[in-house]
Design a protein around this motif. Structure first.
Motif, PDB file in Angstrom:
ATOM      1  N   TRP A   1      -1.252   5.501 -11.505  1.00 14.54           N
ATOM      2  CA  TRP A   1      -0.141   6.467 -11.619  1.00 14.54           C
ATOM      3  C   TRP A   1      -0.102   6.998 -13.047  1.00 14.54           C
ATOM      4  O   TRP A   1       0.735   6.658 -13.843  1.00 14.54           O
ATOM      5  CB  TRP A   1       1.167   5.837 -11.163  1.00 14.54           C
ATOM      6  CG  TRP A   1       2.153   6.884 -10.714  1.00 14.54           C
ATOM      7  CD1 TRP A   1       3.379   7.143 -11.258  1.00 14.54           C
ATOM      8  CD2 TRP A   1       2.000   7.800  -9.618  1.00 14.54           C
ATOM      9  NE1 TRP A   1       3.987   8.186 -10.565  1.00 14.54           N
ATOM     10  CE2 TRP A   1       3.163   8.600  -9.561  1.00 14.54           C
ATOM     11  CE3 TRP A   1       0.988   8.038  -8.678  1.00 14.54           C
ATOM     12  CZ2 TRP A   1       3.352   9.620  -8.602  1.00 14.54           C
ATOM     13  CZ3 TRP A   1       1.169   9.045  -7.732  1.00 14.54           C
ATOM     14  CH2 TRP A   1       2.334   9.814  -7.708  1.00 14.54           C
TER      15      TRP A   1
ATOM     16  N   GLU B   1      -0.675   4.363  -6.249  1.00 13.16           N
ATOM     17  CA  GLU B   1       0.121   4.610  -7.469  1.00 13.16           C
ATOM     18  C   GLU B   1       0.041   3.427  -8.427  1.00 13.16           C
ATOM     19  O   GLU B   1       1.035   3.042  -9.052  1.00 13.16           O
ATOM     20  CB  GLU B   1       1.595   4.879  -7.106  1.00 13.16           C
ATOM     21  CG  GLU B   1       1.795   5.980  -6.089  1.00 13.16           C
ATOM     22  CD  GLU B   1       3.254   6.330  -5.808  1.00 13.16           C
ATOM     23  OE1 GLU B   1       4.148   5.915  -6.575  1.00 13.16           O
ATOM     24  OE2 GLU B   1       3.501   7.030  -4.816  1.00 13.16           O
TER      25      GLU B   1
ATOM     26  N   LYS C   1       6.526  17.680  -4.628  1.00 17.26           N
ATOM     27  CA  LYS C   1       7.716  17.066  -4.008  1.00 17.26           C
ATOM     28  C   LYS C   1       8.685  18.149  -3.517  1.00 17.26           C
ATOM     29  O   LYS C   1       8.612  19.314  -3.907  1.00 17.26           O
ATOM     30  CB  LYS C   1       8.383  16.129  -5.011  1.00 17.26           C
ATOM     31  CG  LYS C   1       7.542  14.874  -5.289  1.00 17.26           C
ATOM     32  CD  LYS C   1       8.105  14.033  -6.420  1.00 17.26           C
ATOM     33  CE  LYS C   1       7.267  12.752  -6.611  1.00 17.26           C
ATOM     34  NZ  LYS C   1       7.695  11.976  -7.791  1.00 17.26           N
TER      35      LYS C   1
ATOM     36  N   TRP D   1      10.752  12.288   1.641  1.00 15.71           N
ATOM     37  CA  TRP D   1      11.106  11.167   0.759  1.00 15.71           C
ATOM     38  C   TRP D   1      12.579  11.287   0.446  1.00 15.71           C
ATOM     39  O   TRP D   1      13.093  12.408   0.310  1.00 15.71           O
ATOM     40  CB  TRP D   1      10.249  11.254  -0.519  1.00 15.71           C
ATOM     41  CG  TRP D   1      10.375  10.142  -1.514  1.00 15.71           C
ATOM     42  CD1 TRP D   1      10.631   8.827  -1.257  1.00 15.71           C
ATOM     43  CD2 TRP D   1      10.219  10.251  -2.943  1.00 15.71           C
ATOM     44  NE1 TRP D   1      10.631   8.108  -2.438  1.00 15.71           N
ATOM     45  CE2 TRP D   1      10.392   8.963  -3.489  1.00 15.71           C
ATOM     46  CE3 TRP D   1       9.948  11.313  -3.809  1.00 15.71           C
ATOM     47  CZ2 TRP D   1      10.302   8.698  -4.852  1.00 15.71           C
ATOM     48  CZ3 TRP D   1       9.853  11.061  -5.175  1.00 15.71           C
ATOM     49  CH2 TRP D   1      10.017   9.757  -5.688  1.00 15.71           C
TER      50      TRP D   1
ATOM     51  N   HIS E   1       1.350  14.764  -2.320  1.00 14.78           N
ATOM     52  CA  HIS E   1       2.439  13.788  -2.509  1.00 14.78           C
ATOM     53  C   HIS E   1       3.717  14.555  -2.824  1.00 14.78           C
ATOM     54  O   HIS E   1       3.770  15.192  -3.853  1.00 14.78           O
ATOM     55  CB  HIS E   1       2.062  12.837  -3.637  1.00 14.78           C
ATOM     56  CG  HIS E   1       3.114  11.835  -3.976  1.00 14.78           C
ATOM     57  ND1 HIS E   1       3.263  10.671  -3.261  1.00 14.78           N
ATOM     58  CD2 HIS E   1       4.070  11.810  -4.935  1.00 14.78           C
ATOM     59  CE1 HIS E   1       4.266   9.966  -3.792  1.00 14.78           C
ATOM     60  NE2 HIS E   1       4.779  10.644  -4.797  1.00 14.78           N
TER      61      HIS E   1
ATOM     62  N   GLN F   1       1.559   1.591  -2.839  1.00 16.69           N
ATOM     63  CA  GLN F   1       1.775   2.214  -4.150  1.00 16.69           C
ATOM     64  C   GLN F   1       1.211   1.359  -5.275  1.00 16.69           C
ATOM     65  O   GLN F   1       0.509   1.851  -6.155  1.00 16.69           O
ATOM     66  CB  GLN F   1       3.269   2.477  -4.381  1.00 16.69           C
ATOM     67  CG  GLN F   1       3.838   3.600  -3.517  1.00 16.69           C
ATOM     68  CD  GLN F   1       5.267   3.953  -3.873  1.00 16.69           C
ATOM     69  OE1 GLN F   1       5.839   3.438  -4.849  1.00 16.69           O
ATOM     70  NE2 GLN F   1       5.880   4.809  -3.078  1.00 16.69           N
TER      71      GLN F   1
ATOM     72  N   GLN G   1      14.188  12.815  -5.184  1.00 17.67           N
ATOM     73  CA  GLN G   1      13.760  14.141  -5.649  1.00 17.67           C
ATOM     74  C   GLN G   1      13.888  15.196  -4.552  1.00 17.67           C
ATOM     75  O   GLN G   1      13.005  16.027  -4.349  1.00 17.67           O
ATOM     76  CB  GLN G   1      12.356  14.065  -6.262  1.00 17.67           C
ATOM     77  CG  GLN G   1      12.388  13.262  -7.584  1.00 17.67           C
ATOM     78  CD  GLN G   1      11.040  13.153  -8.266  1.00 17.67           C
ATOM     79  OE1 GLN G   1      10.287  12.201  -8.035  1.00 17.67           O
ATOM     80  NE2 GLN G   1      10.724  14.114  -9.116  1.00 17.67           N
TER      81      GLN G   1
ATOM     82  N   ASN H   1       7.321   8.852   2.524  1.00 18.25           N
ATOM     83  CA  ASN H   1       7.285   7.962   1.364  1.00 18.25           C
ATOM     84  C   ASN H   1       8.522   7.062   1.363  1.00 18.25           C
ATOM     85  O   ASN H   1       9.650   7.539   1.543  1.00 18.25           O
ATOM     86  CB  ASN H   1       7.266   8.825   0.090  1.00 18.25           C
ATOM     87  CG  ASN H   1       6.839   8.081  -1.161  1.00 18.25           C
ATOM     88  OD1 ASN H   1       6.051   7.135  -1.103  1.00 18.25           O
ATOM     89  ND2 ASN H   1       7.342   8.533  -2.309  1.00 18.25           N
ATOM     90  N   GLU H   2       8.305   5.771   1.175  1.00 17.70           N
ATOM     91  CA  GLU H   2       9.393   4.813   0.920  1.00 17.70           C
ATOM     92  C   GLU H   2      10.451   4.788   2.014  1.00 17.70           C
ATOM     93  O   GLU H   2      11.655   4.881   1.752  1.00 17.70           O
ATOM     94  CB  GLU H   2      10.006   5.076  -0.465  1.00 17.70           C
ATOM     95  CG  GLU H   2       8.968   4.950  -1.583  1.00 17.70           C
ATOM     96  CD  GLU H   2       9.529   5.198  -2.986  1.00 17.70           C
ATOM     97  OE1 GLU H   2      10.685   5.613  -3.099  1.00 17.70           O
ATOM     98  OE2 GLU H   2       8.783   4.966  -3.958  1.00 17.70           O
TER      99      GLU H   2
ATOM    100  N   ASN I   1       4.597  15.025  -9.510  1.00 13.15           N
ATOM    101  CA  ASN I   1       5.891  15.622  -9.156  1.00 13.15           C
ATOM    102  C   ASN I   1       5.819  16.969  -8.441  1.00 13.15           C
ATOM    103  O   ASN I   1       6.738  17.293  -7.683  1.00 13.15           O
ATOM    104  CB  ASN I   1       6.750  15.790 -10.420  1.00 13.15           C
ATOM    105  CG  ASN I   1       7.305  14.465 -10.918  1.00 13.15           C
ATOM    106  OD1 ASN I   1       8.098  13.802 -10.249  1.00 13.15           O
ATOM    107  ND2 ASN I   1       6.853  14.051 -12.093  1.00 13.15           N
TER     108      ASN I   1
HETATM  109  C1  XIL Z   1       7.765   9.320 -10.276  1.00 12.60           C
HETATM  110  C2  XIL Z   1       7.173  10.273 -11.316  1.00 12.60           C
HETATM  111  O1  XIL Z   1       6.039   9.688 -11.901  1.00 12.60           O
HETATM  112  C3  XIL Z   1       8.212  10.587 -12.367  1.00 12.60           C
HETATM  113  O2  XIL Z   1       7.726  11.583 -13.269  1.00 12.60           O
HETATM  114  C4  XIL Z   1       9.486  11.080 -11.711  1.00 12.60           C
HETATM  115  O3  XIL Z   1      10.484  11.283 -12.694  1.00 12.60           O
HETATM  116  C5  XIL Z   1       9.983  10.100 -10.672  1.00 12.60           C
HETATM  117  O4  XIL Z   1       8.937   9.857  -9.726  1.00 12.60           O
HETATM  118  N1  XIL Z   1       7.031   6.185  -6.329  1.00 12.60           N
HETATM  119  C6  XIL Z   1       6.558   7.443  -5.969  1.00 12.60           C
HETATM  120  C7  XIL Z   1       6.372   8.472  -7.013  1.00 12.60           C
HETATM  121  O5  XIL Z   1       6.196   7.649  -4.808  1.00 12.60           O
HETATM  122  O6  XIL Z   1       6.610   9.773  -6.524  1.00 12.60           O
HETATM  123  C8  XIL Z   1       7.206   8.208  -8.226  1.00 12.60           C
HETATM  124  O7  XIL Z   1       6.830   9.155  -9.240  1.00 12.60           O
HETATM  125  C9  XIL Z   1       7.038   6.775  -8.697  1.00 12.60           C
HETATM  126  C10 XIL Z   1       7.481   5.823  -7.639  1.00 12.60           C
END
Ligand code: XIL
Length: 315
Positions: free
Chosen positions: A276, A236, A49, A86, A82, A206, A89, A130-131, A46
């Motif tokens: 992860w 992940e 971010k 995105w 990371h 991921q 967050q 990301n995503e 986290n």
């Molecule tokens: C997750 C974290 O692990 C959590 O602690 C947080 O509350 C939410 O995000 N994909 C991603 C990550 O790219 O950043 C995410 O991590 C999980 C899904």
């Protein structure tokens, strides 16, 4: 011998884990995480971010991320950054409608440049974007896409390259493990970006997967990505199950971990695997997927599960 040792013996760069700042005060946890025979790479779950690094516009905070970066350096571990851009967050000031295209482009450039520059020389690879996709392969509607279309992706990659020319720059997503619409969209996007001179070095898979439902065509998919000339990494990995745990589910989970690792092992462009977090004690799964959990290779008391042996067998 340890997962990182095994991965490296098979020509991979690392086997690693995500972690988070709060967990590091758990001394038995930190002792295992710091063992670079198990983990040769760390990702902050986290603390790098956007909501952690630029909570107010132009005001940057690196204290949390620095702790993770220092932990990795102290233990001889690679660091994956990371993530720069995105949809999730985000601080509340990054909101659709607040900014026109020129302003939001500048905001993306400033954010990416400042964060990547701060960790310059310390990061093996960044998840720059990301995503970006929906599961059907269309672009995800986010503040970035709504305001800028897909041009925000190139903006972020150019900024990251200028800030740290030595970091590998990745685009990262979930549900791109096997062949399918989302993987095809990723393949097409990365091909187009590279044709346009956008510095994309890697695709991050991921790997948030489900016990008993791991795709069968992982290797073919990884090879399709590799044919673009990029490196790939599993960034992940976790394989969740519906609680409660049973011996049968743990046996299936072992087979599933082995299957994922074997696909990476079979494709030279797949340079490493990150789980992860490594213990069910700190997995994000139960808080997000109701009734599911036990997704990682160590249980909540730091005892290795059958999945651990599945990883070793997969390499
Ligand atoms: C997750 C974290 O692990 C959590 O602690 C947080 O509350 C939410 O995000 N994909 C991603 C990550 O790219 O950043 C995410 O991590 C999980 C899904």
């Amino acid at each position: 011998p340890g997962l990182n040792v095994v991965a490296k013996s098979k020509g991979k760069l690392y086997f690693g884990s995500a972690t988070d700042n709060g967990e590091l005060s758990d001394a038995p946890y930190a002792a295992i995480l710091s063992d670079n025979k198990e983990f040769g790479q760390i990702t902050p779950g986290n603390s790098m971010k956007w909501d952690a690094t630029e909570r107010s516009r132009g005001v940057f905070t690196f204290s949390g991320g620095d702790v993770i970066a220092d932990f990795a350096a102290a233990n001889g571990q690679l660091l994956r950054g990371h993530t720069c851009v995105w949809h999730s967050q985000l601080p509340s000031w990054v909101t659709a409608g607040n900014f026109n295209a020129a302003d939001l482009t500048s905001i993306i450039e400033t954010h990416t440049t400042t964060v990547v520059d701060h960790y310059k020389g310390q990061v093996y690879a960044w998840d720059v974007v990301n995503e970006a996709f929906n599961d059907d392969g269309t672009f995800r509607t986010s503040v970035f896409y709504t305001t800028l279309g897909s041009s925000y992706i190139a903006t972020a990659f150019h900024a990251a390259r200028a800030a740290d020319p030595d970091a590998k720059l990745y685009i990262n997503d979930y549900n791109i493990d096997g062949l399918g619409a989302k993987s095809t969209a990723m393949t097409n996007l990365v091909a187009q970006l590279r044709a346009d001179g956008v510095p994309v070095d890697g695709i991050g898979i991921q790997g948030h997967l489900i016990v008993g439902a791991v795709p069968n065509n992982l290797q073919a998919n990884f090879e399709q990505f590799a044919a673009l000339g990029v490196e790939i990494a599993i960034t992940e990995l976790d394989i969740r199950l519906t609680l409660p745990v049973t011996p049968e589910k743990l046996a299936q989970q072992k087979a599933d971990y082995q299957k994922v690792i074997a696909a990476c092992a079979a494709v030279p462009a797949c340079i490493g695997v990150t789980i992860w977090d490594w213990t069910d004690k700190y997995s994000w799964i139960p808080s997000v997927f109701s009734g599911q959990g036990a997704a990682l290779p160590w249980d909540e008391t730091f005892v290795k599960k059958p999945a651990y042996d599945g990883i070793v067998a997969g390499f």
